[in-house]
Design a protein around this motif. Structure first.
Motif, PDB file in Angstrom:
ATOM      1  N   ARG A   1      36.706 -40.560  -1.405  1.00  0.00           N
ATOM      2  CA  ARG A   1      36.196 -40.441  -0.052  1.00  0.00           C
ATOM      3  C   ARG A   1      34.805 -39.578  -0.106  1.00  0.00           C
ATOM      4  NH1 ARG A   1      38.850 -44.182   0.650  1.00  0.00           N
ATOM      5  NH2 ARG A   1      40.388 -44.824   2.188  1.00  0.00           N
ATOM      6  N   THR A   2      33.889 -39.823   0.403  1.00  0.00           N
ATOM      7  CA  THR A   2      32.590 -38.745   0.637  1.00  0.00           C
ATOM      8  C   THR A   2      32.523 -38.305   1.987  1.00  0.00           C
ATOM      9  OG1 THR A   2      31.510 -39.952  -1.178  1.00  0.00           O
ATOM     10  CG2 THR A   2      30.305 -38.486   0.326  1.00  0.00           C
ATOM     11  N   PHE A   3      32.355 -37.006   2.425  1.00  0.00           N
ATOM     12  CA  PHE A   3      32.197 -36.377   3.631  1.00  0.00           C
ATOM     13  C   PHE A   3      31.446 -34.978   3.668  1.00  0.00           C
ATOM     14  CE2 PHE A   3      36.075 -35.542   1.236  1.00  0.00           C
ATOM     15  CZ  PHE A   3      36.150 -34.297   0.971  1.00  0.00           C
ATOM     16  N   SER A   4      31.217 -34.659   4.988  1.00  0.00           N
ATOM     17  CA  SER A   4      30.355 -33.449   4.994  1.00  0.00           C
ATOM     18  C   SER A   4      30.937 -32.285   4.107  1.00  0.00           C
ATOM     19  CB  SER A   4      30.025 -33.131   6.270  1.00  0.00           C
ATOM     20  OG  SER A   4      29.461 -34.078   7.237  1.00  0.00           O
ATOM     21  N   SER A   5      30.311 -31.515   3.527  1.00  0.00           N
ATOM     22  CA  SER A   5      30.866 -30.350   2.612  1.00  0.00           C
ATOM     23  C   SER A   5      31.398 -29.389   3.455  1.00  0.00           C
ATOM     24  CB  SER A   5      29.640 -29.417   2.014  1.00  0.00           C
ATOM     25  OG  SER A   5      28.885 -30.374   1.092  1.00  0.00           O
ATOM     26  N   THR A   6      32.704 -29.052   2.981  1.00  0.00           N
ATOM     27  CA  THR A   6      33.720 -28.118   3.753  1.00  0.00           C
ATOM     28  C   THR A   6      34.620 -27.343   2.546  1.00  0.00           C
ATOM     29  OG1 THR A   6      35.498 -28.196   5.498  1.00  0.00           O
ATOM     30  CG2 THR A   6      35.470 -30.110   3.828  1.00  0.00           C
ATOM     31  N   ASP A   7      34.938 -26.211   3.002  1.00  0.00           N
ATOM     32  CA  ASP A   7      35.764 -25.445   2.404  1.00  0.00           C
ATOM     33  C   ASP A   7      37.207 -25.255   3.389  1.00  0.00           C
ATOM     34  OD1 ASP A   7      34.922 -23.659   4.406  1.00  0.00           O
ATOM     35  OD2 ASP A   7      34.177 -22.090   3.100  1.00  0.00           O
TER      36      ASP A   7
ATOM     37  N   GLY B   1      27.318 -44.194   7.397  1.00  0.00           N
ATOM     38  CA  GLY B   1      27.550 -43.384   6.481  1.00  0.00           C
ATOM     39  C   GLY B   1      27.477 -41.956   7.260  1.00  0.00           C
ATOM     40  N   SER B   2      27.152 -40.929   6.856  1.00  0.00           N
ATOM     41  CA  SER B   2      26.968 -39.575   7.458  1.00  0.00           C
ATOM     42  C   SER B   2      25.854 -38.696   7.292  1.00  0.00           C
ATOM     43  CB  SER B   2      28.260 -38.688   7.106  1.00  0.00           C
ATOM     44  OG  SER B   2      28.053 -38.285   5.780  1.00  0.00           O
ATOM     45  N   MET B   3      25.674 -37.455   7.812  1.00  0.00           N
ATOM     46  CA  MET B   3      24.481 -36.635   7.399  1.00  0.00           C
ATOM     47  C   MET B   3      24.489 -36.265   6.050  1.00  0.00           C
ATOM     48  SD  MET B   3      22.914 -36.438  10.179  1.00  0.00           S
ATOM     49  CE  MET B   3      21.718 -35.008  10.022  1.00  0.00           C
ATOM     50  N   SER B   4      25.726 -36.431   5.511  1.00  0.00           N
ATOM     51  CA  SER B   4      25.507 -36.125   4.024  1.00  0.00           C
ATOM     52  C   SER B   4      25.389 -37.115   2.849  1.00  0.00           C
ATOM     53  CB  SER B   4      27.131 -35.515   3.529  1.00  0.00           C
ATOM     54  OG  SER B   4      27.451 -34.469   4.466  1.00  0.00           O
ATOM     55  N   MET B   5      25.613 -38.350   3.137  1.00  0.00           N
ATOM     56  CA  MET B   5      25.351 -39.519   2.594  1.00  0.00           C
ATOM     57  C   MET B   5      25.305 -40.667   3.375  1.00  0.00           C
ATOM     58  SD  MET B   5      24.733 -40.135  -0.801  1.00  0.00           S
ATOM     59  CE  MET B   5      25.017 -38.421  -1.533  1.00  0.00           C
ATOM     60  N   ILE B   6      24.739 -41.680   2.924  1.00  0.00           N
ATOM     61  CA  ILE B   6      24.297 -43.000   3.648  1.00  0.00           C
ATOM     62  C   ILE B   6      24.884 -44.168   2.739  1.00  0.00           C
ATOM     63  CG2 ILE B   6      22.807 -44.904   4.324  1.00  0.00           C
ATOM     64  CD1 ILE B   6      20.955 -42.679   5.608  1.00  0.00           C
TER      65      ILE B   6
ATOM     66  N   ARG C   1      32.608 -32.076  -1.176  1.00  0.00           N
ATOM     67  CA  ARG C   1      31.956 -33.100  -0.206  1.00  0.00           C
ATOM     68  C   ARG C   1      32.337 -34.393  -0.687  1.00  0.00           C
ATOM     69  NH1 ARG C   1      26.842 -32.614   0.073  1.00  0.00           N
ATOM     70  NH2 ARG C   1      26.114 -34.846   0.302  1.00  0.00           N
ATOM     71  N   LEU C   2      33.351 -34.346  -1.923  1.00  0.00           N
ATOM     72  CA  LEU C   2      33.932 -35.679  -2.375  1.00  0.00           C
ATOM     73  C   LEU C   2      35.198 -35.371  -2.861  1.00  0.00           C
ATOM     74  CD1 LEU C   2      32.312 -38.724  -4.100  1.00  0.00           C
ATOM     75  CD2 LEU C   2      34.431 -37.806  -5.277  1.00  0.00           C
TER      76      LEU C   2
ATOM     77  N   ARG D   1      17.567 -45.726   2.658  1.00  0.00           N
ATOM     78  CA  ARG D   1      18.435 -46.640   1.758  1.00  0.00           C
ATOM     79  C   ARG D   1      19.411 -45.616   1.328  1.00  0.00           C
ATOM     80  NH1 ARG D   1      17.034 -47.087  -4.012  1.00  0.00           N
ATOM     81  NH2 ARG D   1      19.348 -47.208  -4.239  1.00  0.00           N
ATOM     82  N   SER D   2      20.659 -46.684   0.784  1.00  0.00           N
ATOM     83  CA  SER D   2      21.925 -46.201   0.327  1.00  0.00           C
ATOM     84  C   SER D   2      21.710 -44.857  -0.617  1.00  0.00           C
ATOM     85  CB  SER D   2      22.648 -47.376  -0.414  1.00  0.00           C
ATOM     86  OG  SER D   2      21.860 -47.920  -1.329  1.00  0.00           O
ATOM     87  N   ALA D   3      22.653 -43.980  -0.627  1.00  0.00           N
ATOM     88  CA  ALA D   3      22.885 -42.953  -1.593  1.00  0.00           C
ATOM     89  C   ALA D   3      22.050 -41.902  -1.101  1.00  0.00           C
ATOM     90  CB  ALA D   3      22.701 -43.489  -2.908  1.00  0.00           C
TER      91      ALA D   3
END
Length: 529
Positions: free
Chosen positions: A311-317, A128-133, A392-393, A146-148
């Protein structure tokens, strides 16, 4: 931190934190995990959103307790008679003739990564990532990972954690390998995710004269030989028992804290309260769970109501990055549609903001579409209307399926119908549909849309967390996929009614005696609007 007062231990009252509920987490210090999550999240937008959800849950529990307190002894006696009769009816329907097998790949994503990179063997690993596993292996679960769970919290629990990015192409490849094995035992197996499936092995056991345990062990061995991955298998007369699953997290807290129900035995012991406080459909569901009754027949083939991808990813604008993620999601959705030869007319965009609020926006199209180009074109308009926004998603869902129609290769090409409707209904293409459980009541509506439509006024909500507010249909909160499809059905139905239709052409005599209006007349009218 060493105090005993509940006021000084606020993490203990958090219903939404991650607990030792996954396989391999039995020895985890639950209080330590709760405390770390609380301290790491406190003050964040995520934490604020969790607090809002927790407040809603608390209100539901208090309402349940208040309703329970109103029941008199006479009421309870009456409902107990109703419950006893219904339990007897349900018990008489018990079918022990089927043999269902539930297969679940062990820490699937993490196992695939370890298989392709043996140096990860024995190390605490998360995908996953630093935002979500997405997945954690058993070594990481020993630390409470754990997940989430957000990756930054996972590193606090396990500083030695190895974090690798998600690679769906790999997981799809190995998933298809497992499904090749499943087809040998049940051509009509039910896949519920990339790593999970139900198989009806009744005929295999009868035809070969072997026990269910033998087939289960044989299937596990076949999957390992095909993939070099392991899986866990459950066998029972129905799918519920094969998986050992039933209710969702929110329902679990409502039953436990509102009615003191923690086990299946409790469910039957307090069946009078179940009958007195829930609808007949919900009563049947809870009592069936208590009795261990589940589906025994293979579901009839039915048409898909929707297909989604996210798709989930690190928060971005960063708008260029957001449109790149949107394009990737559109391509994945298009691939899924092409695999099933489906064309859709209702496209829904899902956004999860940096504050963990969820927004959905939908559009009803004039043509049924399938290609990446068409999906991305229309989805881009929905996204553009929401910017600027930190996200973020990103998710896309296609529904309202139908036959493919001839449509322009260029999605920007206008049809004649657009000239009939553009002047009077510009902006109606996009409908704002807030999701019930996540959006703030104070959230502003999109300013460039048409006035609130019946879609907004009739957005699906779930009364008592079970009953559809539009049609009365009942679905337990754990039936996430079914609820999504049910909401899509109403959305598509309403959008179809609201879709602008070209007005009838009015005939007007012209100076040259022609009975038809020149096509330029319509272009001129559009420009005048």
């Amino acid at each position: 931190m060493g105090t005993t007062s509940n006021g000084d231990r606020p993490w203990e009252s958090c219903h939404t934190v991650y607990t030792n509920a996954k396989a391999g987490m039995d020895g985890v210090d639950k209080e330590k995990v709760q405390r770390v999550i609380y301290e790491m999240s406190k003050g964040s937008k995520y934490f604020e959103n969790e607090q809002r959800k927790d407040a809603i849950l608390k209100e539901k529990i208090e309402r349940m307790q208040a309703q329970c307190a109103k029941l008199t002894e006479k009421d309870i006696e009456k409902f107990q008679m109703v419950a006893d009769k219904r339990i007897e009816e349900l018990e008489s329907s018990r079918d022990l003739s089927k043999i269902w097998l539930h297969s679940d790949m062990d820490a699937f994503f993490a196992a695939v990564e370890t298989l392709e990179n043996p140096s990860l063997e024995g190390k605490p690993l998360a995908v996953g990532s630093m935002s979500m596993i997405s997945t954690a292996n058993y070594e990481a679960r020993k630390y409470g990972v754990r997940s989430a769970m957000p990756g930054f919290i996972a590193f606090k629990l396990c500083p030695e954690l190895v974090l690798v990015p998600v690679s769906f192409d790999k997981y799809v490849h190995y998933s298809e390998k497992t499904r090749k094995v499943f087809r040998r035992y049940d051509p009509n197996f039910i896949a519920t995710s990339l790593d999970e499936a139900y198989l009806d092995i009744t005929e295999i056991c009868k035809g070969r004269g072997v026990t269910r345990e033998k087939v289960a062990e044989e299937l596990r061995k076949a999957i390992y030989e095909e993939t070099a991955l392991t899986c866990s298998v459950g066998v029972a007369p129905n799918r519920l028992l094969a998986k050992i699953g039933g209710i969702g997290k929110v329902t679990e807290h409502i039953l436990r804290d509102g009615l003191g129900i923690s086990t299946c035995e409790d469910m039957l012991r307090k069946s009078a309260y179940i009958c007195g406080l829930f609808s007949p459909s919900s009563v049947d569901f809870f009592l069936s769970v208590g009795l261990g009754l589940g589906n025994t027949e293979t579901p009839q083939l039915r048409l898909r109501k929707s297909i989604s991808n996210e798709r989930t990813f690190s928060s971005t604008d960063d708008q260029s990055l957001l449109f790149k993620k949107l394009e990737e999601t559109a391509e994945a959705l298009s691939d899924d549609l092409q695999k099933e030869s489906l064309f859709g007319r209702t496209l829904t965009l899902k956004l999860k903001t940096s504050s963990f609020e969820v927004k959905t926006r939908a559009t009803s199209l004039q043509k049924f579409i399938q290609s990446k180009e068409h999906i991305f074109f229309h989805a881009s308009k929905l996204l553009r209307a929401e910017l600027p926004l930190s996200v973020r998603l990103i998710g896309l869902r296609m529904s309202h399926f139908g036959e493919a129609e001839s449509h322009p290769a260029d999605p920007t090409q206008r049809t004649l119908g657009s000239f009939f409707t553009e002047g009077t209904s510009a902006g109606r293409e996009t409908i704002s549909e807030p999701t019930v459980d996540h959006l703030d009541e104070e959230e502003e509506s999109t300013t460039d849309l048409a006035p609130p439509s019946s879609t907004q006024q009739g957005a699906v909500s779930w009364l008592n967390d079970y009953i559809c507010s539009l049609c009365g249909y009942e679905l337990p909160p754990s039936f996430l996929k079914e609820r999504q499809e049910h909401s899509d059905f109403h959305l598509a139905e309403i959008l179809q009614k609201e879709s602008p239709t070209p007005p009838k052409k009015r005939r007007k005599p012209t100076s040259n005696g022609s009975k038809h209006i020149p096509i330029e007349f319509f272009f001129d009218r559009t420009k005048e609007k």
